[in-house]
Design an enzyme around this catalytic site. Sequence first.
Site, short mmCIF file in Angstrom:
data_model
loop_
_atom_site.label_atom_id
_atom_site.label_comp_id
_atom_site.label_asym_id
_atom_site.label_seq_id
_atom_site.Cartn_x
_atom_site.Cartn_y
_atom_site.Cartn_z
N CYS A 121 27.68 53.10 33.59
CA CYS A 121 27.66 53.39 32.15
C CYS A 121 26.27 53.10 31.58
CB CYS A 121 28.72 52.57 31.43
SG CYS A 121 28.51 50.80 31.64
N GLU A 146 37.16 42.62 42.91
CA GLU A 146 37.07 42.44 41.46
C GLU A 146 37.05 40.95 41.15
OE1 GLU A 146 37.02 44.22 38.45
OE2 GLU A 146 37.45 42.31 37.47
C1 LIG Z 1 33.03 49.15 34.78
S1 LIG Z 1 34.37 48.12 35.24
C2 LIG Z 1 35.03 48.96 36.62
C3 LIG Z 1 36.37 49.56 36.41
C4 LIG Z 1 37.03 50.34 37.47
N1 LIG Z 1 36.16 50.88 38.48
C5 LIG Z 1 37.86 51.46 36.83
O1 LIG Z 1 37.54 52.63 37.03
O2 LIG Z 1 38.80 51.14 36.10
C6 LIG Z 1 33.55 46.79 35.98
C7 LIG Z 1 34.48 45.73 36.54
O3 LIG Z 1 33.70 44.80 37.28
C8 LIG Z 1 34.24 43.50 37.10
N2 LIG Z 1 33.12 42.59 37.46
C9 LIG Z 1 32.10 42.17 36.70
N3 LIG Z 1 31.22 41.46 37.43
C10 LIG Z 1 31.70 41.43 38.70
C11 LIG Z 1 31.23 40.87 39.93
N4 LIG Z 1 30.09 40.19 39.97
N5 LIG Z 1 31.97 41.06 41.03
C12 LIG Z 1 33.15 41.74 40.98
N6 LIG Z 1 33.63 42.31 39.85
C13 LIG Z 1 32.92 42.16 38.73
C14 LIG Z 1 34.72 43.48 35.68
O4 LIG Z 1 35.74 42.51 35.51
C15 LIG Z 1 35.24 44.91 35.51
O5 LIG Z 1 36.61 44.98 35.79
#
Ligand SMILES: C[S@@+](CC[C@H](N)C(=O)[O-])C[C@H]1O[C@@H](n2cnc3c(N)ncnc32)[C@H](O)[C@@H]1O
Length: 463
Positions: free
Chosen positions: A416, A339
């Site tokens: 999503c 993350e």
């Molecule tokens: C849709 S959420 C996922 C949430 C998690 N799977 C859950 O069920 O609670 C996407 C997550 O990806 C993180 N994120 C965004 N870009 C990223 C990247 N390039 N590498 C790692 N994490 C990233 C965001 O901070 C966010 O927490």
Amino acid sequence: MFPKPRLKTGETLLLEVETLSAKAQGVATVGGRPILVRETLPGDQIQAQLTRVRPPHLEAKLLRVERASSQRIIPRCEHFGPCGGCDLQHLAYEHQVLWKTQTLSRTLKEEGGMNALPEIRVVSMEEPWAYRSKMEFSFGQEGGRVTLGLHQRGSFQRIVDIRACHIAPPNISELLAVIKEAANRFGLPSYDPKSHQGFWRYAVVRTSFDRGDLMLLLVTNEGPPEPLEALAEEIPRRVPSLKSFYWGISTKVSDVASPSRMVFLGGSEVLEDRVGEIRFQIRPTNFVQPNLGLTGPIYQAIAEEAQLTGREAVYDLYCGIGLIALSLARGAKAVYGVESDPENVSFAQRNAALNGIANAAFLCGKVEDLLKGRTLFKAGPRPDAIVVDPPRAGLHADVYAPLLDSQAPVLMYLSCNPLSLARDLKVLLQRDPAYRVGSVRLFDFFPHTTHMETLVTLRRAPP
Ligand SMILES: C[S@@+](CC[C@H](N)C(=O)[O-])C[C@H]1O[C@@H](n2cnc3c(N)ncnc32)[C@H](O)[C@@H]1O
């Protein structure tokens, strides 16, 4: 061949709406040219006024429904139409779900090139109201009065002053009304996104899945602390379910509710919660899935697809506060989360400890950076299952190769956004034909809006 009718802006037309576009606009045709009309449905006969005649499509404004579609119902919300929150409240719920299923199927086929899809398994909501676990309201200004609500459709500036929002639990609407009334007593104006002057900016409200406790982050421009101190004393007294109150300060010119600084004002510093067997805690800016009823079922579906026996290494990429990894941990040998947001990572570690889970490790960094050259999969055990849950934009192009090189037998993609999902799956399936689509599940995470959550499982044939 008849000449195409010349159409002019302002002209009134009698139209038969034939289909619903991917953005939930009714589509009618005149002389073979599509005309998009908001708030209309297939089967409606309408009077509409042309507002745009330039290609690629025409647009018209609904004036009157002459004959209503059999799918049409009366929207529950008084703000439906101007409010940019919901697009589909006029469509009966079962038809919303059917339309989303058709939209997903078409997107996966047309954009993802997946012609032989398994039947989409649909999970809809038994009660499609009061489902949101997070609401982000914006302050606006009407003359001398501070307003609070959601953006008007298509406007970055105008705010629809919301009395009650039915997709949020009722205590959120109660809190909204109290904040608005109290904020109006200090003689401070709302922030104006054009002049960048003014004080009140956002009210971000979270509610817990298990008890309905509320956490409030009130975001303002730089300014005096006294109004916030007074609100921190008054609001929890008037709304007893408010258990945690933060003040966020943002001087950013962009319209995002994430503050540069947060001050804890009262109650508990964290919101305590539970999904399935997993207890967790959050602060106001942590990511948590926004649907109260379907987050548990989505995590259960991931566990079903993973088919764990206790010997597997599972990677949860884009893991937020680690809830997917943690809900799989007891069935696996080890789980690893990646993350980019340090606060999410520290809460994932904290939540592992809270549940006594010792076989989970969380790494902070961008997935594309940590996977480069397969570094992560070389350093850790070879993945038996990978879950990716990226933001709306989908996977970074540098992620495809290391994902496929890992040859994980199960690759689950939670999304999503059907468009970025279809684009990414097309690349993955073309580059490694050993992967097949095992299942597609649609979760109606966002009733009354055009949005949906999709879980696609890819399985790799053993070599
Ligand atoms: C849709 S959420 C996922 C949430 C998690 N799977 C859950 O069920 O609670 C996407 C997550 O990806 C993180 N994120 C965004 N870009 C990223 C990247 N390039 N590498 C790692 N994490 C990233 C965001 O901070 C966010 O927490």
